[in-house]
Scaffold this motif. Structure first.
Motif, short mmCIF file in Angstrom:
data_model
loop_
_atom_site.label_atom_id
_atom_site.label_comp_id
_atom_site.label_asym_id
_atom_site.label_seq_id
_atom_site.Cartn_x
_atom_site.Cartn_y
_atom_site.Cartn_z
N GLY A 132 53.32 24.34 14.07
CA GLY A 132 53.11 23.62 12.82
C GLY A 132 51.69 23.09 12.69
N GLN A 133 51.19 22.49 13.76
CA GLN A 133 49.84 21.94 13.73
C GLN A 133 48.79 23.04 13.55
OE1 GLN A 133 52.36 21.22 15.71
NE2 GLN A 133 52.24 19.19 16.63
N MET A 134 48.97 24.16 14.26
CA MET A 134 48.03 25.27 14.13
C MET A 134 48.08 25.87 12.73
SD MET A 134 48.42 27.25 17.76
CE MET A 134 47.71 26.60 19.27
N LEU A 135 49.28 25.99 12.17
CA LEU A 135 49.42 26.54 10.81
C LEU A 135 48.68 25.67 9.80
CD1 LEU A 135 50.63 28.47 8.74
CD2 LEU A 135 52.72 27.08 8.78
N ALA A 136 48.85 24.35 9.92
CA ALA A 136 48.15 23.44 9.01
C ALA A 136 46.64 23.59 9.15
CB ALA A 136 48.56 21.99 9.28
N GLY A 137 46.16 23.75 10.39
CA GLY A 137 44.74 23.93 10.61
C GLY A 137 44.22 25.22 10.01
N LEU A 138 44.97 26.32 10.16
CA LEU A 138 44.55 27.60 9.62
C LEU A 138 44.55 27.60 8.08
CD1 LEU A 138 46.45 30.02 12.04
CD2 LEU A 138 43.99 29.59 11.98
N LEU A 139 45.54 26.93 7.50
CA LEU A 139 45.62 26.84 6.04
C LEU A 139 44.69 25.78 5.46
CD1 LEU A 139 49.50 27.12 5.56
CD2 LEU A 139 47.80 28.80 4.79
N GLN A 140 44.22 24.87 6.35
CA GLN A 140 43.43 23.72 5.93
C GLN A 140 44.24 22.85 4.95
OE1 GLN A 140 39.59 25.17 4.53
NE2 GLN A 140 38.90 25.53 6.63
#
Length: 255
Positions: A132-140
């Motif tokens: 979840g954290q990585m997804l938010a980072g990739l999507l900004q």
């Protein structure tokens, strides 16, 4: 607004996990598989938000082999409107890491254009708590992790999330679109009724591959060997405090 929910197929929580005889990974043949419990909570929360008028559609997504379609059917039986299945045959020596999963979900999110993405905070098989954290980072996109309560404001396009932290409950406000990961106390997932299970068979499951999404999922990590943890030694009953202190000092050497 559309809500995208990521779900994962794992060994059922009630099953005792066993290592394969060749020690290449965990035994999954002839083992009961189920939806990750935290993913069930994520699906339930998405359905409740839709029922409250906060969303018009709930889309479930998963990554895995053909059998993972059963997990999507469970989400559809719970009430999801349709599903996306990213086909991937797992290799025990080259497991799909959270970053690769986040890249795939990012590609799915860019296609579906949801106003909110909800995931379980972690899977019970690897306990990574990273996707979840990585997804938010990739999507900004902003993120609210370990959510114990979620409120949506469609007019202001904001989500208020109460999240569990070491010191208690932290309340944050997120601009949509956003990523939320669910904690155990967010809700109690519903059971799929027989009529809904039958209806789920006719709902659409879109099948794609990582190549279709232009995502490179090659892993930099190789699993050499998997072993069961050593068995605990039997405890010893001591007759006095002095004997306990002696063992802590001279055997355990912690004093």
């Amino acid at each position: 607004m559309k809500i995208l929910v990521a779900v994962k197929r794992v060994v059922d929580y009630a099953v005792k996990v066993r290592v394969r005889p060749d020690r290449t990974g965990v035994e999954t043949a002839n083992v009961k598989m189920s939806m990750n419990p935290f993913c069930e909570i994520a699906v339930e929360e998405a359905l409740r938000l839709r029922e409250a008028g906060g969303a018009a559609e709930v889309v479930a997504a998963t990554i895995g082999p053909t059998q993972s379609a059963d997990t999507l059917r469970t989400a559809l039986a719970m009430g999801a409107d349709r599903a996306v299945h990213v086909l991937h045959d797992p290799d025990p020596a080259r497991p799909l890491l959270p970053l690769a999963v986040a890249k795939i979900l990012r590609a799915v999110a860019l296609q579906e254009k949801p106003g909110l993405v909800i995931l379980g905070k972690q899977a019970i098989d690897d306990d990574c708590n990273q996707t979840g954290q990585m997804l938010a980072g990739l999507l900004q996109w902003p993120q609210g992790t370990f959510a114990s309560k979620v409120l949506l404001d469609k007019e202001k396009q904001k989500a208020t999330v109460e999240r569990e932290v070491d010191g208690g409950i932290e309340t944050i406000c997120l601009d949509l679109p956003a990523v939320i990961t669910t904690d155990l106390r967010l809700n109690q997932p519903r059971y799929a009724t027989l009529p809904n299970i039958m209806k789920a068979k006719s709902k659409v499951i879109k099948k794609v591959t990582p190549e279709d999404l232009n995502v490179d999922i090659r892993s930099d990590m190789e699993v050499i060997e998997v072993n069961e943890p050593p068995k605990r030694k039997a405890g010893v009953i001591l007759s006095s405090v002095d004997e306990l202190l002696d063992k802590l000092k001279n055997e355990a050497r912690v004093l």
